[in-house]
Design an enzyme around this catalytic site. Structure first.
Site: not given
Ligand SMILES: [Zn+2]
Length: 565
Positions: A91, A93, A95-96, A166, A198, A232
């Site tokens: 997705h 974000h 960190d990915h 998400h 959220y 993760h």
């Molecule tokens: Zn995320």
């Protein structure tokens, strides 16, 4: 240089902002997960390498500074980063996907993104819900994917499941791999997490957020999973499983129960948070299309109860809708595989001297499993050319041909499971005909012999349990590997409706519910679905009774994987 310093600041800001990412970007040993799947990510930011003879696929790039770790990990495993053809994502974000631009530069690969997340990747973080200030290196997107779109390379096909909430384009990736000859379904969960802050109710930036999460959990529960992975490492307890990699014989990443537990835990967290915010989501009523082998109809019923396809000959015993769309059917004297245009592409006729055919199943090796009842009860594997690859004598403990056996199935270990009605036993046979295990169905707790618990199905579940429909005894029982009853359902659970009337065929759905064909019914309910809590969640009240069934879709979505029936 200025940009790199600036980026580092933005990246650390991102780390501080996104919960669960305040750690986890140090090196981690790259390792093999299964035949075509490798872990090449950092401590907690998962990156997966899927290898094929025609190039490779990477899922997730991590932060920009994760990319050199990924490069080194790919090389350590003996692969070339320049052989990577596709970069995918869990997705959008930071960190990915913040490393996507660098990873694309390094590999020359195409970047494929689920619709809903492509804008954020193209604009380097701009347009995110909640994390509005984050920026990273923008990355061109070569292809925008739709839900269930397939990505194929070198004979390996990954399916992109839109599991949004998400992020609007959050993606769960699935594909088929194997380990030591055993076929395995891989699931990489995109993210089921409702992050702090959220807004699930009245969200003007992302109005569909709550219904997207609800649809995500329905999808995740429908996916067959052997190997449980995620965006993760902590989703699937990577450090503990990696540690077991060295010390145990079995593959620690095979964890269907861990997957089911994790999805259930995260769904509860979502529903608790939704309730806390005062919101609700409406669930669609269950609709199925399904195959019927029954006394008045052999064919496919649609989700609205309509006849979608008719084989043209009733009174079939068993059958499967195959992945290629053909339908494999056992009648009493003949097995036929039909195209939807009713062209016969495989045929087997009952041998001289035996009375009838029982079951049929197409096996992974291409052979067809068939049982013959009569003077010489036996289980056969027939090759596509019609030759007998296996001829296994059965021990039904009766000369009553019709009552010798019903839905026999092959097990992943190469043995066969056969229910023997009048023996009150399910027996596991080796291909040589040796009985290696038996389950008794006349246990005192099930009512003993007087209950007439004739086993009709013997369905080996992914957790090693066996699901048995007891026709005449009017119950469905799940046995553990020792033959102990761990779950049962019968008319006592529905004193008013009494839906069990000679339960014959059955199926365990990926969501854990059980579908039961009430062959002998004189009432309206011909086929019904019960959940673990023994509530009826679906019923078919159309004209046709069913001897065996196969649920094909739920609310428009296909049942994935090998049907457990
Ligand atoms: Zn995320």
């Amino acid at each position: 240089m200025t940009f790199r310093v600036l980026f580092a600041c933005v990246a650390s800001l991102a780390i501080a902002l996104i919960p669960g990412t305040s750690r986890g970007d140090g090196p981690f040993p790259p390792h093999k997960i299964a035949d075509n799947a490798y872990y090449v990510g950092s401590q907690d930011l998962a990156t997966y390498l899927v290898t094929t003879p025609e190039g490779h696929i990477l899922i997730n790039s991590g932060f920009e500074e994760t990319v050199p770790l990924i490069r080194d990990a790919v090389q350590t495993l003996g692969f070339k980063p320049t052989d990577v053809k596709f970069i995918l994502a869990s997705h959008a974000h930071s960190d990915h996907v913040a490393g996507h631009a660098r990873l694309k530069e390094l590999t020359g690969a195409q970047v494929l993104v689920m619709e809903g997340d492509e804008g954020v990747i193209r604009k380097g973080g701009e347009g995110q819900y909640l994390y509005t200030d984050q920026r990273w290196l923008p990355c061109p997107v070569d292809r925008v994917l739709k839900d269930r779109e397939k990505v194929t390379l070198g004979g390996v096909t990954l399916t992109a499941h839109r599991t949004a909430g998400h992020t609007p384009g959050c993606t769960t990736w699935t594909w088929r791999t194997s380990d030591r000859g055993r076929p395995l379904d891989v699931v990489v969960i995109g993210s089921p997490n409702v992050n702090p802050g959220y807004q699930l109710v009245g969200n003007t930036v992302y109005p569909a957020i709550a219904s997207d999460y609800a649809a995500t959990f329905r999808r995740l529960k429908s996916l067959p999973c052997d190997i449980f992975l995620g965006a993760h490492g902590d989703y699937y307890k990577l450090p503990a499983k990696h540690a077991r990699l060295k010390s145990v014989d079995e593959n620690p990443f095979i964890d269907p129960q861990g997957y089911a537990d994790y999805v259930a835990f995260k769904e509860k967290a979502f529903r608790d948070e939704l309730a806390r915010q005062g919101g609700t989501v409406s669930e669609p009523a269950v609709r199925h299309s399904f195959f019927i082998a029954g006394p008045t109809f052999t064919g496919i019923i649609g989700e609205e109860g309509e006849e979608l396809w008719n084989a043209g000959q009733p009174a079939a015993r068993d059958g499967y809708v195959l992945p290629n769309g053909n339908v494999l059917i056992a009648w009493g004297d003949e097995v036929r595989e039909l195209t939807r245009e009713k062209e016969v592409v495989f045929r087997y006729r009952k041998s001289e001297g035996n009375a009838e055919l029982g079951t049929v199943q197409r096996l992974a090796n291409g052979n067809t499993l068939i049982t013959e009842l009569g003077a010489r009860p036996r289980l056969l594997e027939v090759t596509p050319k019609g030759e007998l690859a296996v001829d296994c004598p059965l021990l039904p403990e009766t000369d009553n041909a019709h009552m010798q056996t019903r839905m026999a199935r092959r097990l992943p270990n190469g043995n066969y499971l056969a229910p023997h009605l009048l023996a009150f036993k399910v027996k596991e046979y080796t291909p040589q005909g040796k009985v290696v295990q038996e389950f008794a169905t006349d246990l005192p707790e099930l009512g003993g012999r007087p209950a007439e618990n004739w086993p009709f199905t013997a369905i080996r579940l992914k957790n090693g349990h066996t699901l048995v429909n007891l026709t005449h005894g009017n119950k469905t029982v799940e046995f553990d590997p020792q033959g102990k009853v761990v779950w049962k359902v019968g008319n006592d659970d529905f004193p008013e409706v009494k839906p069990f009337a000679d339960p014959c065929g059955g199926q365990r759905l990926p969501n854990g519910n059980t579908v039961i064909a009430s062959y002998g019914t004189q009432g309206p309910i011909k086929v019904f679905e019960v959940n673990r809590e023994k509530q009826i969640v679906w019923k078919y009240t159309g004209p046709h009774r069913a001897h065996e069934i196969q649920v094909l879709t739920t609310n428009g979505e296909p049942i994935e994987g090998e049907p457990l029936k």
